[in-house]
Design an enzyme around this catalytic site. Structure first.
Site, PDB file in Angstrom:
ATOM      1  N   LYS A 289       4.602  -0.953   1.609  1.00  0.00           N
ATOM      2  CA  LYS A 289       3.455  -1.325   0.772  1.00  0.00           C
ATOM      3  C   LYS A 289       3.874  -2.241  -0.389  1.00  0.00           C
ATOM      4  O   LYS A 289       5.049  -2.384  -0.684  1.00  0.00           O
ATOM      5  CB  LYS A 289       2.784  -0.054   0.235  1.00  0.00           C
ATOM      6  CG  LYS A 289       2.261   0.858   1.346  1.00  0.00           C
ATOM      7  CD  LYS A 289       1.255   0.162   2.252  1.00  0.00           C
ATOM      8  CE  LYS A 289       0.628   1.085   3.275  1.00  0.00           C
ATOM      9  NZ  LYS A 289       1.507   1.508   4.361  1.00  0.00           N
TER      10      LYS A 289
HETATM   11  C1  LIG Z   1      -4.788   2.558   6.358  1.00  0.00           C
HETATM   12  C2  LIG Z   1      -3.687   3.541   6.091  1.00  0.00           C
HETATM   13  N1  LIG Z   1      -3.981   4.807   5.787  1.00  0.00           N
HETATM   14  C3  LIG Z   1      -3.010   5.717   5.539  1.00  0.00           C
HETATM   15  C4  LIG Z   1      -1.682   5.376   5.584  1.00  0.00           C
HETATM   16  C5  LIG Z   1      -0.641   6.437   5.353  1.00  0.00           C
HETATM   17  O1  LIG Z   1       0.137   6.188   4.226  1.00  0.00           O
HETATM   18  P1  LIG Z   1       1.462   7.062   3.983  1.00  0.00           P
HETATM   19  O2  LIG Z   1       2.515   6.505   4.853  1.00  0.00           O
HETATM   20  O3  LIG Z   1       1.734   6.860   2.515  1.00  0.00           O
HETATM   21  O4  LIG Z   1       1.126   8.469   4.295  1.00  0.00           O
HETATM   22  C6  LIG Z   1      -1.316   4.066   5.889  1.00  0.00           C
HETATM   23  C7  LIG Z   1       0.102   3.684   5.965  1.00  0.00           C
HETATM   24  O5  LIG Z   1       0.482   2.683   6.489  1.00  0.00           O
HETATM   25  C8  LIG Z   1      -2.340   3.104   6.143  1.00  0.00           C
HETATM   26  O6  LIG Z   1      -2.048   1.832   6.445  1.00  0.00           O
END
Ligand SMILES: Cc1ncc(COP(=O)(O)O)c(C=O)c1O
Length: 386
Positions: free
Chosen positions: A193
């Site tokens: 990110k």
């Molecule tokens: C649209 C979306 N939602 C949720 C997530 C989950 O994030 P995390 O890896 O911090 O749990 C991501 C991660 O790429 C994402 O792109």
């Protein structure tokens, strides 16, 4: 490098899709955390939560172990659970739907608009039932769907809106930060990110009572957060909870990243602009859309994607780029067509989702991508369809 027969082999370094930008500032703050408090809800955690709340214009921000957990925590704190349904896109990462299942509710997939790649309000409306408790719009690539209509729809039916803003820190809609338009906004600090700490997340909340419930659930069902603020003289078990609190070691990394927020975004934006300029003519000639391309949305240059007129052209370009060591990739296997998605939503027809997922190709985009690397990517794209 000398080869087996003494001749020189030109080695071309691969270009990954993304790479985090960590440096001395992160290391110095991590050391400070390790020498001080390393558990969750410590000084770095509090500082980063305040900084994020200010940046977002959100009343309350809680750091979490991931965006996946922020989504789960949001639904738990809002009281969404068994017997209820939550409408979300299928064109998203698995976490959006996993969070719904984890709280015992059922995800109901709705199709997306091809303009924004986010939830289509008309399609959402078709999927509402007396059991619907919430909507989860996803801000794909930091691009908001039609939030005005989605918020109106939710408001008229008394539904919660939990924004999956995993990709959206720094992006806005109508001058308001994404993740602050609904009841809850969930952010990711995964290493891919814009702002990263390896694994991490944040939950932005607008209602004070929901914030108090969330901080208790986040701390194993205890009132430890109130204790750390000096509001009670000892902490104890007050509700059912789990452990969603981010270690201060990782919050220290975020503290350093947020101090570089503007520079991170300026560099990402410069890469995206170079792609946009260099590929504009080629895109028109080949019927390719460069995404994001919406002047009425303020995005955060998290993703730069090519949307091809058909899946064959996308697959050909992806294979060509990969053969040149370029980490271009698709997004996503739609959840309704994944093995687990099919197990509870076997007959879904989501044509816009299928069209986009088969035609979209992401190009490398990260702050330390050099001009020479951008040129290599551009050259490969041009060569792939010349
Ligand atoms: C649209 C979306 N939602 C949720 C997530 C989950 O994030 P995390 O890896 O911090 O749990 C991501 C991660 O790429 C994402 O792109």
């Amino acid at each position: 490098m000398a080869g087996a027969f003494g001749c020189s082999i030109l080695r071309v370094e691969p270009i990954p899709l993304s790479r985090p930008w960590f440096g001395q500032d992160e290391l110095a703050r991590v050391r400070e955390a390790l020498e001080g408090r390393s558990a969750g809800d410590g000084p770095f955690c509090r500082r980063v939560e305040r900084a994020l709340a200010e940046r977002l214009g959100a009343p309350r921000v809680l750091l979490t172990t991931s965006c996946t957990h922020a989504l789960e925590l949001a639904l738990l704190a809002l009281g969404v659970g068994p017997g209820q349904e939550v409408v979300c896109p299928s064109f998203t990462f698995v976490s959006t739907a996993n969070a719904v299942l984890r709280v015992g509710a059922r995800p109901v997939f709705a199709d997306i608009e091809e303009r924004t790649l986010g939830l289509d309000p008309a399609e959402v409306e078709r999927r509402l039932s007396p059991r619907t408790a919430a909507l989860i719009p996803v801000h794909y690539a930091g691009v908001a769907p039609d939030m005005e209509r989605l918020l109106d729809l939710a408001g008229a039916r008394g539904l919660f809106v939990v924004e999956d803003a995993a990709q959206a820190l720094g992006a806005s809609f109508g001058g308001r930060a994404l993740g602050t338009l609904g009841d809850a906004g969930c952010f990711s600090f995964h290493e891919t990110k814009n702002v990263a700490c390896g694994e991490g997340g944040a939950l932005a909340l607008r209602d004070a009572a929901v914030g108090r419930r969330a901080e208790i659930i986040r701390e194993k069902g205890t009132n430890r957060s109130a204790f750390l603020r000096g509001e009670v003289d000892k902490y104890t078990w007050v509700a059912e909870g789990s452990s969603y609190v981010l270690s201060d070691v990782l919050a220290a990394v975020l503290d350093a990243q947020l101090a570089r927020f503007d520079e991170i975004h300026a560099r990402r934006s410069a890469v995206a602009s170079r792609y946009r300029e260099a590929l504009a003519g080629w895109a028109v000639r080949h019927g390719v859309r460069l995404f994001p391309d919406l002047p009425d949305r303020q995005t955060n240059d998290h993703i730069f994607a090519l949307i091809f007129p058909d899946g064959t052209a996308r697959d050909r370009c992806m294979a060509f780029l990969r053969a040149r060591g370029i980490g271009a990739t698709f997004h996503y296997v739609p959840l309704h067509s994944s093995p687990h998605g099919r197990s509870f939503a076997p007959d879904e027809a989501l044509p816009a989702t299928d069209r986009i997922a088969s035609r979209l190709l992401r190009l490398p985009l990260f702050p330390l991508l050099t001009s020479a690397e951008v040129d290599r990517v551009v050259e490969a794209v041009l060569d792939s369809a010349s």
